[in-house]
Scaffold this motif. Structure first.
Motif, PDB file in Angstrom:
ATOM      1  N   ALA A  36      13.304  34.124  36.350  1.00 37.96           N
ATOM      2  CA  ALA A  36      14.316  34.210  37.942  1.00 37.96           C
ATOM      3  C   ALA A  36      13.550  35.791  38.111  1.00 37.96           C
ATOM      4  O   ALA A  36      14.626  36.964  37.598  1.00 37.96           O
ATOM      5  N   ASN A  37      11.918  36.204  39.139  1.00 36.19           N
ATOM      6  CA  ASN A  37      11.956  37.575  38.759  1.00 36.19           C
ATOM      7  C   ASN A  37      12.752  38.062  39.366  1.00 36.19           C
ATOM      8  O   ASN A  37      12.431  39.660  39.567  1.00 36.19           O
ATOM      9  N   ARG A  38      13.730  38.149  40.654  1.00 36.80           N
ATOM     10  CA  ARG A  38      14.307  39.285  41.448  1.00 36.80           C
ATOM     11  C   ARG A  38      15.513  39.155  40.876  1.00 36.80           C
ATOM     12  O   ARG A  38      17.087  38.884  41.930  1.00 36.80           O
ATOM     13  N   GLY A  39      15.618  38.393  39.343  1.00 33.93           N
ATOM     14  CA  GLY A  39      17.400  38.302  39.187  1.00 33.93           C
ATOM     15  C   GLY A  39      17.675  39.415  38.276  1.00 33.93           C
ATOM     16  O   GLY A  39      18.698  38.771  37.838  1.00 33.93           O
ATOM     17  N   ALA A  40      17.446  40.706  38.229  1.00 31.18           N
ATOM     18  CA  ALA A  40      18.148  41.647  37.523  1.00 31.18           C
ATOM     19  C   ALA A  40      19.847  41.265  37.848  1.00 31.18           C
ATOM     20  O   ALA A  40      20.139  41.108  36.983  1.00 31.18           O
ATOM     21  N   ARG A  41      20.549  41.738  39.513  1.00 31.22           N
ATOM     22  CA  ARG A  41      21.296  42.160  39.351  1.00 31.22           C
ATOM     23  C   ARG A  41      22.275  40.389  38.430  1.00 31.22           C
ATOM     24  O   ARG A  41      23.437  40.648  38.544  1.00 31.22           O
ATOM     25  N   MET A  42      21.952  39.700  38.608  1.00 33.37           N
ATOM     26  CA  MET A  42      22.296  38.236  37.761  1.00 33.37           C
ATOM     27  C   MET A  42      22.920  38.185  36.272  1.00 33.37           C
ATOM     28  O   MET A  42      23.181  38.257  36.109  1.00 33.37           O
ATOM     29  N   VAL A  43      21.008  39.287  36.384  1.00 36.15           N
ATOM     30  CA  VAL A  43      21.816  39.340  35.141  1.00 36.15           C
ATOM     31  C   VAL A  43      22.817  40.705  33.854  1.00 36.15           C
ATOM     32  O   VAL A  43      23.337  40.319  33.219  1.00 36.15           O
ATOM     33  N   GLY A  44      22.640  41.231  34.668  1.00 39.81           N
ATOM     34  CA  GLY A  44      23.588  42.158  34.995  1.00 39.81           C
ATOM     35  C   GLY A  44      25.477  41.911  35.387  1.00 39.81           C
ATOM     36  O   GLY A  44      26.094  41.969  34.408  1.00 39.81           O
ATOM     37  N   TYR A  45      25.413  40.988  36.381  1.00 34.64           N
ATOM     38  CA  TYR A  45      26.600  39.920  36.200  1.00 34.64           C
ATOM     39  C   TYR A  45      26.464  39.632  34.990  1.00 34.64           C
ATOM     40  O   TYR A  45      28.017  39.089  34.444  1.00 34.64           O
ATOM     41  N   ALA A  46      25.793  38.748  34.455  1.00 35.62           N
ATOM     42  CA  ALA A  46      26.072  38.205  33.221  1.00 35.62           C
ATOM     43  C   ALA A  46      26.482  38.956  32.117  1.00 35.62           C
ATOM     44  O   ALA A  46      27.733  38.814  31.709  1.00 35.62           O
ATOM     45  N   MET A  47      25.943  39.756  31.820  1.00 34.84           N
ATOM     46  CA  MET A  47      25.789  40.891  30.997  1.00 34.84           C
ATOM     47  C   MET A  47      27.956  41.860  31.300  1.00 34.84           C
ATOM     48  O   MET A  47      28.343  41.733  30.346  1.00 34.84           O
ATOM     49  N   HIS A  58      24.797  45.551  25.478  1.00 30.08           N
ATOM     50  CA  HIS A  58      25.025  47.544  25.044  1.00 30.08           C
ATOM     51  C   HIS A  58      23.372  47.375  25.220  1.00 30.08           C
ATOM     52  O   HIS A  58      23.305  48.424  25.674  1.00 30.08           O
ATOM     53  N   ARG A  59      23.028  46.584  24.576  1.00 32.27           N
ATOM     54  CA  ARG A  59      21.099  47.128  24.483  1.00 32.27           C
ATOM     55  C   ARG A  59      20.490  46.919  25.694  1.00 32.27           C
ATOM     56  O   ARG A  59      19.177  46.467  25.585  1.00 32.27           O
ATOM     57  N   VAL A  60      21.053  46.419  26.912  1.00 32.93           N
ATOM     58  CA  VAL A  60      20.802  46.466  28.210  1.00 32.93           C
ATOM     59  C   VAL A  60      20.662  46.913  29.425  1.00 32.93           C
ATOM     60  O   VAL A  60      21.922  46.942  29.008  1.00 32.93           O
ATOM     61  N   HIS A  71      30.571  51.323  32.416  1.00 35.77           N
ATOM     62  CA  HIS A  71      31.520  50.752  33.099  1.00 35.77           C
ATOM     63  C   HIS A  71      32.478  49.857  32.615  1.00 35.77           C
ATOM     64  O   HIS A  71      33.489  49.611  32.587  1.00 35.77           O
ATOM     65  N   HIS A  72      31.622  48.392  31.823  1.00 35.48           N
ATOM     66  CA  HIS A  72      32.534  47.640  31.421  1.00 35.48           C
ATOM     67  C   HIS A  72      32.948  47.745  30.194  1.00 35.48           C
ATOM     68  O   HIS A  72      33.185  46.427  29.824  1.00 35.48           O
ATOM     69  N   PHE A  73      31.992  49.163  29.852  1.00 36.73           N
ATOM     70  CA  PHE A  73      32.717  48.639  28.299  1.00 36.73           C
ATOM     71  C   PHE A  73      34.227  49.460  28.307  1.00 36.73           C
ATOM     72  O   PHE A  73      34.087  50.822  28.673  1.00 36.73           O
ATOM     73  N   ASN A  77      32.586  56.715  26.429  1.00 34.88           N
ATOM     74  CA  ASN A  77      31.011  56.187  25.985  1.00 34.88           C
ATOM     75  C   ASN A  77      30.629  55.291  25.179  1.00 34.88           C
ATOM     76  O   ASN A  77      29.936  55.552  24.204  1.00 34.88           O
ATOM     77  N   LEU A  78      31.635  54.187  25.646  1.00 34.87           N
ATOM     78  CA  LEU A  78      31.259  53.509  23.959  1.00 34.87           C
ATOM     79  C   LEU A  78      30.074  52.677  24.195  1.00 34.87           C
ATOM     80  O   LEU A  78      29.027  52.619  23.248  1.00 34.87           O
ATOM     81  N   MET A  79      29.873  52.259  24.984  1.00 35.30           N
ATOM     82  CA  MET A  79      27.813  52.001  25.253  1.00 35.30           C
ATOM     83  C   MET A  79      27.126  52.639  24.767  1.00 35.30           C
ATOM     84  O   MET A  79      26.557  52.577  23.699  1.00 35.30           O
ATOM     85  N   GLN A  80      27.402  53.604  24.844  1.00 37.68           N
ATOM     86  CA  GLN A  80      26.263  54.942  24.580  1.00 37.68           C
ATOM     87  C   GLN A  80      26.524  54.775  22.898  1.00 37.68           C
ATOM     88  O   GLN A  80      25.457  55.372  22.272  1.00 37.68           O
TER      89      GLN A  80
END
Length: 111
Positions: A36-47, A58-60, A71-73, A77-80
């Motif tokens: 999905a070459n232009r699917g970065a945003r969809m990966v973000g939604y999945a995360m 947190h590794r993405v 801001h989804h954690f 600063n949980l992700m960091q």
């Protein structure tokens, strides 16, 4: 469940679960790996929806090493904190040694 029957989000989660401890990848790298070459945003939604699925979200990060999903954690600063506990250096929401800790999902093909 056979891999071909998994929906896109499930495929994203399977790739994310393979990211080694202390390494990171990008939304776009996962999308490209899944065809999905232009699917970065969809990966973000999945995360965003992965927190109850035993996925190391947190590794993405984004393609520049920015913690754009922080801001989804829960917590300020949980992700960091999770990344730093794995030895990843983060300053002002950006991974400092991004090239060194970047993991490409294509490494799965060489295993």
């Amino acid at each position: 469940m056979k891999p071909e029957t998994l929906n896109f989000f499930d495929k994203v989660y399977e790739v994310a679960r393979q990211i080694p401890y202390g390494r990171v990848t990008s939304y776009g790298a996962i999308a490209n790996f899944l065809g999905a070459n232009r699917g970065a945003r969809m990966v973000g939604y999945a995360m965003n929806g992965s927190h109850s699925k035993d996925v190391p979200a947190h590794r993405v990060v984004n393609r520049k090493g920015l913690l754009t999903g922080k801001h989804h954690f829960d917590g300020t600063n949980l992700m960091q904190q999770l990344l730093e506990s794995e030895g990843v250096i983060v300053i002002e929401n950006q991974i400092q040694n991004f090239d060194e800790v970047f993991w490409s999902p294509s490494e799965l093909l060489s295993e």
